[in-house]
Design a protein around this motif. Structure first.
Motif, PDB file in Angstrom:
ATOM      1  N   ILE A 160      -0.729  -2.892  37.886  1.00 44.82           N
ATOM      2  CA  ILE A 160      -0.381  -4.667  37.219  1.00 44.82           C
ATOM      3  C   ILE A 160       0.933  -3.311  36.662  1.00 44.82           C
ATOM      4  O   ILE A 160       1.100  -1.949  36.340  1.00 44.82           O
ATOM      5  N   GLU A 161       1.895  -3.778  36.186  1.00 48.50           N
ATOM      6  CA  GLU A 161       2.740  -2.987  35.397  1.00 48.50           C
ATOM      7  C   GLU A 161       2.802  -2.366  34.376  1.00 48.50           C
ATOM      8  O   GLU A 161       3.909  -3.337  33.033  1.00 48.50           O
ATOM      9  N   ARG A 162       1.965  -1.661  34.084  1.00 51.73           N
ATOM     10  CA  ARG A 162       1.176  -1.145  32.330  1.00 51.73           C
ATOM     11  C   ARG A 162       1.935   0.598  32.269  1.00 51.73           C
ATOM     12  O   ARG A 162       1.720   1.218  31.152  1.00 51.73           O
ATOM     13  N   GLY A 163       2.258   1.075  33.838  1.00 48.72           N
ATOM     14  CA  GLY A 163       2.828   1.935  32.926  1.00 48.72           C
ATOM     15  C   GLY A 163       1.601   2.852  33.270  1.00 48.72           C
ATOM     16  O   GLY A 163       1.452   4.260  33.530  1.00 48.72           O
ATOM     17  N   GLY A 164      -0.305   2.616  33.305  1.00 44.28           N
ATOM     18  CA  GLY A 164      -0.837   3.450  33.670  1.00 44.28           C
ATOM     19  C   GLY A 164      -1.283   4.077  32.366  1.00 44.28           C
ATOM     20  O   GLY A 164      -1.256   3.790  31.273  1.00 44.28           O
ATOM     21  N   HIS A 165      -2.922   4.728  32.801  1.00 42.20           N
ATOM     22  CA  HIS A 165      -3.494   5.583  31.526  1.00 42.20           C
ATOM     23  C   HIS A 165      -3.943   7.561  32.289  1.00 42.20           C
ATOM     24  O   HIS A 165      -3.318   7.647  32.899  1.00 42.20           O
ATOM     25  N   ASN A 166      -4.331   7.841  30.813  1.00 49.38           N
ATOM     26  CA  ASN A 166      -4.743   8.787  31.317  1.00 49.38           C
ATOM     27  C   ASN A 166      -5.872   9.776  32.559  1.00 49.38           C
ATOM     28  O   ASN A 166      -7.194   9.361  32.817  1.00 49.38           O
ATOM     29  N   PRO A 167      -4.767  10.036  34.005  1.00 48.70           N
ATOM     30  CA  PRO A 167      -5.196  10.653  35.320  1.00 48.70           C
ATOM     31  C   PRO A 167      -5.951  11.331  34.976  1.00 48.70           C
ATOM     32  O   PRO A 167      -7.073  12.172  36.062  1.00 48.70           O
ATOM     33  N   LEU A 168      -6.067  12.463  33.922  1.00 48.70           N
ATOM     34  CA  LEU A 168      -6.772  13.924  33.521  1.00 48.70           C
ATOM     35  C   LEU A 168      -7.720  14.273  32.912  1.00 48.70           C
ATOM     36  O   LEU A 168      -8.437  14.743  33.610  1.00 48.70           O
ATOM     37  N   GLU A 169      -8.243  12.941  32.847  1.00 45.84           N
ATOM     38  CA  GLU A 169     -10.200  12.446  32.443  1.00 45.84           C
ATOM     39  C   GLU A 169     -10.858  12.689  33.334  1.00 45.84           C
ATOM     40  O   GLU A 169     -11.895  13.577  33.384  1.00 45.84           O
ATOM     41  N   PRO A 170     -10.705  11.585  34.224  1.00 48.57           N
ATOM     42  CA  PRO A 170     -11.283  12.243  36.026  1.00 48.57           C
ATOM     43  C   PRO A 170     -10.890  13.641  36.107  1.00 48.57           C
ATOM     44  O   PRO A 170     -12.056  14.052  36.783  1.00 48.57           O
ATOM     45  N   ALA A 171      -9.865  13.951  36.901  1.00 44.12           N
ATOM     46  CA  ALA A 171      -9.370  15.611  37.041  1.00 44.12           C
ATOM     47  C   ALA A 171     -10.450  16.745  36.521  1.00 44.12           C
ATOM     48  O   ALA A 171     -10.932  17.390  37.100  1.00 44.12           O
ATOM     49  N   ALA A 172     -10.545  16.557  35.102  1.00 43.95           N
ATOM     50  CA  ALA A 172     -11.216  17.663  34.510  1.00 43.95           C
ATOM     51  C   ALA A 172     -12.942  17.662  34.543  1.00 43.95           C
ATOM     52  O   ALA A 172     -13.499  18.891  34.434  1.00 43.95           O
ATOM     53  N   PHE A 173     -13.488  16.799  34.928  1.00 51.61           N
ATOM     54  CA  PHE A 173     -14.692  16.919  35.750  1.00 51.61           C
ATOM     55  C   PHE A 173     -14.241  16.886  37.620  1.00 51.61           C
ATOM     56  O   PHE A 173     -15.822  16.906  38.142  1.00 51.61           O
ATOM     57  N   GLY A 174     -14.017  17.620  37.596  1.00 45.02           N
ATOM     58  CA  GLY A 174     -13.400  17.343  39.273  1.00 45.02           C
ATOM     59  C   GLY A 174     -13.842  16.153  40.022  1.00 45.02           C
ATOM     60  O   GLY A 174     -14.061  16.122  41.113  1.00 45.02           O
ATOM     61  N   LYS A 175     -13.067  15.612  39.633  1.00 45.19           N
ATOM     62  CA  LYS A 175     -12.758  13.808  40.533  1.00 45.19           C
ATOM     63  C   LYS A 175     -12.274  13.199  41.036  1.00 45.19           C
ATOM     64  O   LYS A 175     -10.874  13.704  40.816  1.00 45.19           O
ATOM     65  N   PRO A 176     -12.129  12.795  42.686  1.00 41.60           N
ATOM     66  CA  PRO A 176     -10.710  12.605  43.428  1.00 41.60           C
ATOM     67  C   PRO A 176     -10.198  10.715  42.714  1.00 41.60           C
ATOM     68  O   PRO A 176     -11.113  10.193  40.940  1.00 41.60           O
ATOM     69  N   VAL A 177      -8.794  10.848  41.853  1.00 41.52           N
ATOM     70  CA  VAL A 177      -8.730  10.397  40.952  1.00 41.52           C
ATOM     71  C   VAL A 177      -7.221   9.288  42.002  1.00 41.52           C
ATOM     72  O   VAL A 177      -6.665   9.431  43.399  1.00 41.52           O
ATOM     73  N   LEU A 178      -7.834   7.832  41.875  1.00 42.14           N
ATOM     74  CA  LEU A 178      -7.237   7.154  42.255  1.00 42.14           C
ATOM     75  C   LEU A 178      -6.310   5.783  41.306  1.00 42.14           C
ATOM     76  O   LEU A 178      -6.877   5.784  39.790  1.00 42.14           O
ATOM     77  N   MET A 179      -4.873   5.831  41.403  1.00 45.10           N
ATOM     78  CA  MET A 179      -3.791   5.162  41.103  1.00 45.10           C
ATOM     79  C   MET A 179      -3.179   4.179  41.542  1.00 45.10           C
ATOM     80  O   MET A 179      -2.877   4.423  43.004  1.00 45.10           O
ATOM     81  N   GLY A 180      -3.188   3.381  41.251  1.00 50.50           N
ATOM     82  CA  GLY A 180      -1.302   2.159  41.779  1.00 50.50           C
ATOM     83  C   GLY A 180      -0.553   2.788  41.368  1.00 50.50           C
ATOM     84  O   GLY A 180      -0.174   3.713  40.998  1.00 50.50           O
ATOM     85  N   PRO A 181       0.814   1.761  42.062  1.00 53.71           N
ATOM     86  CA  PRO A 181       1.596   2.173  42.126  1.00 53.71           C
ATOM     87  C   PRO A 181       2.664   2.297  40.755  1.00 53.71           C
ATOM     88  O   PRO A 181       3.717   3.455  40.630  1.00 53.71           O
ATOM     89  N   HIS A 182       2.278   1.980  39.530  1.00 47.18           N
ATOM     90  CA  HIS A 182       2.602   1.990  38.120  1.00 47.18           C
ATOM     91  C   HIS A 182       2.357   2.537  37.714  1.00 47.18           C
ATOM     92  O   HIS A 182       1.733   2.646  36.647  1.00 47.18           O
ATOM     93  N   TYR A 183       2.578   3.836  37.606  1.00 47.90           N
ATOM     94  CA  TYR A 183       1.680   5.230  36.657  1.00 47.90           C
ATOM     95  C   TYR A 183       3.075   5.756  36.182  1.00 47.90           C
ATOM     96  O   TYR A 183       2.719   7.023  36.327  1.00 47.90           O
TER      97      TYR A 183
END
Length: 424
Positions: free
Chosen positions: A328-351
Motif C-alpha cells: 500500500i502507499e505507506r512508503g515501506g518499512h526497513n528491509p535491512l533487518e531481514p537482510a542482516a539475518f541473510g534472508k531474501p526480502v520481498l517488498m511491494g512497489p511503494h517503498y
C-alpha cells in the motif's frame, strides 16, 4: 510570518488533536496518563541533556546504536530520548532502560516548546530522519542550541511536499547546525530546499549497522525449532490493513503446494493485532498468537505476531520476509533487518521511504519487488522451492550489509562536533 501562520493553524487544530488523543486513550492504555508531557507540564528531572527525538518505533530502533555510541564516548553527558508514540516509548524503555531519560516530545506550539527548552536547558538536539518541527528548531536556534538532523532522509515524494512551503521549510533547514545524511541524494534534496551545504555530511544509514551476532542467530534458530520444528515459514513483517488480506490470500494459495507452510503475520501497530486475527479466521485459516507462547500445533497455518520488540527475532526465524507498508502507499518499512539475518526480502512497489536502500538490495539480487497477490505467490513459490537459491541470496545479503557498515560512528562524530562548536 509563515512560521506564525503554521503556529496559528496548530492552535486552530488543537481541539481536534485533543479529541484524537482522547480517542486513542480510550483504545490504548499507552496514551493514558501522559497528557501533561504533550504540553511540557510534566518533565524529567534531568537538566542540560542532549535531547534525541526518535518519533516512533522505527526511528527509535535505528537510533539505538547511535545513542549507545554517544553515551560510550561521553558517559558524563545526560541523554533524554523523546518520542511521539507509545510504540516508540516502549522501545526506549525496553532497550535503553536507565541509560537515558525519556518523555514524549511536546506539541510544536511556541509557548510549549519554549517552556520545554527553558526548563531542561539542553546542550543540543538531535532529530532523527525527517522529524522536522519548525517551532522546535526556531526556539533552539534562538537559544543557540545546536540542532543536528541525524540519519537524514528525504525521498523525492517528500521533497515535493516540503517544496510547496518554501518560506516555512527553507528557514527551518537553514537553522540546522549539521545534517548527517543517509546518502548524497538525500543530502542534495535537503540542500535544494534550504539546508546549508557546509553542514552536510554523507554518512550512510544507521540501519546498516544492525547488530546481529552469533548468539542472536542461535537464539532465533532455537526459537524456530521450538516453535515450529522443521516447517517452512515466511514472514509478513510490519504489515498494515490492506496488506493483511493480500498476505493471507497468498498464503492460502501457497498451502496447495506447501501444505505445512507457516505464515508469521506481524501487524505494524498493536491496535491491529485483533483485526489481523479476525481476518485470518475469516479466511478459513487456523491461527495462533505469538503471545500465547509454546510450540505450535501442526495444524496451525498462521501465527499472529502480537508481541512487541520481537520482530528482529522473527526475521531470523523465517525463510523469507515480506516487508510491509509497501504493498500500500505507506512508503515501506526497513528491509535491512531481514537482510542482516541473510534472508531474501520481498517488498511491494511503494517503498519510496527506502528507495535508495531498496534499489541497492534489488541490484544485489537480495530483494524482489512484488506488485500484487499473484506476483507475491510466484515469488514465494519460487523461493520456497529453491533451498540453494535462498542460500545464495542470503550470502549476498550478508556481504552487502558488511560493506555498508560504519554509519553509527560517522554520525556520532557529526553530533559531537556540533556540540563541540557550541561548547567552544
Amino acid at each position: 510570518m509563515n512560521r506564525l501562520l503554521y503556529s496559528l493553524l496548530l492552535i486552530l487544530l488543537l481541539p481536534l488533536l485533543l479529541a484524537y488523543l482522547g480517542w486513542r486513550a480510550l483504545r490504548s492504555p499507552d496514551y493514558r496518563g501522559r497528557l501533561g508531557e504533550r504540553f511540557a507540564l510534566t518533565l524529567p528531572r534531568t537538566r542540560a541533556p542532549l535531547i534525541i527525538h526518535c518519533a516512533s518505533m522505527g526511528e527509535t530502533l535505528a537510533a539505538l546504536g547511535l545513542i549507545r555510541t554517544l553515551k560510550r564516548q561521553r558517559p558524563d553527558m545526560p541523554i533524554l530520548v523523546t518520542t511521539t508514540t507509545p510504540t516508540g516509548s516502549a522501545q526506549v524503555r525496553q532497550h535503553l532502560g536507565d541509560l537515558v531519560d525519556h518523555c514524549y516530545l511536546p506539541l510544536d506550539l511556541g509557548p510549549v516548546v519554549a517552556r520545554f527548552l527553558g526548563r531542561l536547558t539542553p546542550i543540543g538536539l538531535v532529530l532523527m530522519e525527517t522529524e522536522l518541527w519548525p517551532n522546535l528548531v526556531h526556539h533552539c536556534h534562538k537559544r543557540q542550541i545546536p540542532v543536528v538532523l541525524a540519519n537524514a532522509r528525504l525521498s523525492e515524494r517528500s521533497a515535493r511536499g516540503y517544496g510547496r512551503f518554501p518560506a516555512l521549510v527553507g528557514p527551518m533547514l537553514g537553522q540546522l547546525t549539521a545534517i548527517a545524511a543517509q546518502n548524497s541524494n538525500d543530502g542534495a534534496r535537503l540542500v535544494t530546499l534550504g539546508a546549508a551545504p557546509a553542514g552536510m555530511t554523507d554518512c550512510g544509514s544507521l540501519k546498516f549497522d544492525i547488530a546481529v551476532d552469533d548468539a542472536e542467530r542461535e537464539h532465533a534458530s532455537a526459537q524456530r525449532l521450538q516453535l515450529m520444528g522443521e516447517r517452512p515459514c515466511w514472514l509478513a513483517a510490519s504489515t498494515h490493513p490492506g496488506e493483511f488480506e493480500l498476505a493471507l490470500a497468498a498464503h492460502k494459495t501457497l498451502l496447495e503446494h506447501f501444505p505445512d507452510l507457516l505464515l508469521m503475520l506481524v501487524p505494524r501497530h498493536p491496535e491491529q493485532f485483533d483485526r489481523a486475527a479476525e481476518l485470518t479466521r475469516t479466511a478459513g485459516l487456523t491461527l495462533a498468537r505469538r503471545s500465547a507462547g509454546g510450540p505450535l500445533s501442526p495444524q496451525t497455518q498462521v501465527l499472529i505476531g502480537d508481541t512487541m520488540g520481537e520482530l528482529k527475532t522473527l526475521c531470523g526465524m523465517s525463510d523469507i520476509a515480506l516487508v510491509g507498508g509497501s504493498l500500500i502507499e505507506r512508503g515501506g518499512h526497513n528491509p535491512l533487518e531481514p537482510a542482516a539475518f541473510g534472508k531474501p526480502v520481498l517488498m511491494g512497489p511503494h517503498y519510496f521511504n527506502f528507495k535508495e536502500i531498496g534499489d541497492q538490495l534489488k541490484q544485489e539480487g537480495v530483494m524482489l519487488v512484488v506488485e500484487d497477490e499473484h506476483s507475491l505467490v510466484q515469488a514465494l513459490d519460487q523461493l520456497l522451492g529453491d533451498d540453494s537459491g535462498r542460500q545464495r541470496i542470503g550470502q549476498a545479503a550478508l556481504q552487502f550489509m558488511a560493506r555498508n557498515r560504519g554509519a553509527t560512528e560517522r554520525q556520532a562524530q557529526v553530533v559531537l562536533q556540533a556540540l563541540g562548536r557550541t561548547e567552544a
